[in-house]
Design a protein around this motif. Structure first.
Motif, PDB file in Angstrom:
ATOM      1  N   GLN A   1     -16.378  12.389   0.660  1.00  0.00           N
ATOM      2  CA  GLN A   1     -17.209  13.560   0.796  1.00  0.00           C
ATOM      3  C   GLN A   1     -18.386  13.361  -0.598  1.00  0.00           C
ATOM      4  O   GLN A   1     -19.179  11.865  -1.211  1.00  0.00           O
ATOM      5  N   VAL A   2     -19.484  13.994  -0.359  1.00  0.00           N
ATOM      6  CA  VAL A   2     -20.632  13.769  -1.165  1.00  0.00           C
ATOM      7  C   VAL A   2     -21.103  15.425  -1.481  1.00  0.00           C
ATOM      8  O   VAL A   2     -21.158  16.309  -1.167  1.00  0.00           O
ATOM      9  N   GLN A   3     -21.571  15.338  -2.550  1.00  0.00           N
ATOM     10  CA  GLN A   3     -22.270  16.264  -3.043  1.00  0.00           C
ATOM     11  C   GLN A   3     -23.505  15.946  -3.787  1.00  0.00           C
ATOM     12  O   GLN A   3     -23.947  15.011  -4.120  1.00  0.00           O
ATOM     13  N   LEU A   4     -23.855  17.563  -3.586  1.00  0.00           N
ATOM     14  CA  LEU A   4     -25.560  17.640  -3.397  1.00  0.00           C
ATOM     15  C   LEU A   4     -26.343  18.678  -4.543  1.00  0.00           C
ATOM     16  O   LEU A   4     -25.258  19.704  -4.296  1.00  0.00           O
ATOM     17  N   ALA A   5     -26.910  18.133  -5.703  1.00  0.00           N
ATOM     18  CA  ALA A   5     -27.214  19.631  -6.022  1.00  0.00           C
ATOM     19  C   ALA A   5     -29.227  19.769  -6.594  1.00  0.00           C
ATOM     20  O   ALA A   5     -29.490  18.623  -6.189  1.00  0.00           O
ATOM     21  N   GLU A   6     -29.643  20.227  -6.116  1.00  0.00           N
ATOM     22  CA  GLU A   6     -31.347  21.107  -5.980  1.00  0.00           C
ATOM     23  C   GLU A   6     -31.858  21.208  -6.949  1.00  0.00           C
ATOM     24  O   GLU A   6     -30.958  21.756  -7.417  1.00  0.00           O
ATOM     25  N   SER A   7     -32.522  20.899  -7.318  1.00  0.00           N
ATOM     26  CA  SER A   7     -33.428  20.882  -8.181  1.00  0.00           C
ATOM     27  C   SER A   7     -34.686  21.861  -8.209  1.00  0.00           C
ATOM     28  O   SER A   7     -35.098  20.941  -7.169  1.00  0.00           O
ATOM     29  N   GLY A   8     -35.940  22.456  -9.222  1.00  0.00           N
ATOM     30  CA  GLY A   8     -37.388  22.096  -8.984  1.00  0.00           C
ATOM     31  C   GLY A   8     -37.853  23.228  -8.891  1.00  0.00           C
ATOM     32  O   GLY A   8     -39.077  23.212  -8.251  1.00  0.00           O
TER      33      GLY A   8
END
Length: 123
Positions: free
Chosen positions: A1-8
């Motif tokens: 599993q890959v967890q991704l978190a966007e910001s900005g």
């Protein structure tokens, strides 16, 4: 599993710039491609650009090719989307995605997705 978190994400006036980040965790990304997609209100999610994690090769959707730049920091496991000369049509939720394999443009080719970060460009 890959967890991704966007910001900005945020609000910016037309002509302005914004940099989005996508932080990845859970897997070694050396064989992965990371992508950026966006979804405007009432429209389908579409490809923006992608980068191969190992070699840093990039591809872009034509309408953003001269204004957006994708990069990655391997040590930080983070991908970036630098956007400049923003226009109202860039308003959308921006998602990062990951796939174990080469560069692809289709949403169906990506297995892991972040929750998205909103970008609003006012004219």
């Amino acid at each position: 599993q890959v967890q991704l978190a966007e910001s900005g994400g945020g609000s910016v006036q037309a002509g302005g710039s914004l940099r989005l980040s996508c932080s990845a965790s859970g897997r070694t990304l050396s064989s992965y491609t990371m992508g950026w997609f966006r979804q405007a209100p009432g429209k389908e999610r579409v490809f923006v650009g992608a980068i191969s994690w190992h070699g840093g090769h990039t591809i872009y959707e034509e309408s953003v090719n001269t204004r957006f730049t994708i990069s990655r920091d391997v040590a930080k496991n983070t991908m970036y989307l630098q956007m400049k000369n923003l226009i109202a049509e860039d308003t959308a939720i921006y998602y990062c995605a990951a796939r174990n394999g080469g560069l692809q443009k289709g949403t169906g080719a990506y297995d892991y997705w972040g929750q998205g970060t909103p970008v609003t460009v006012s004219s």
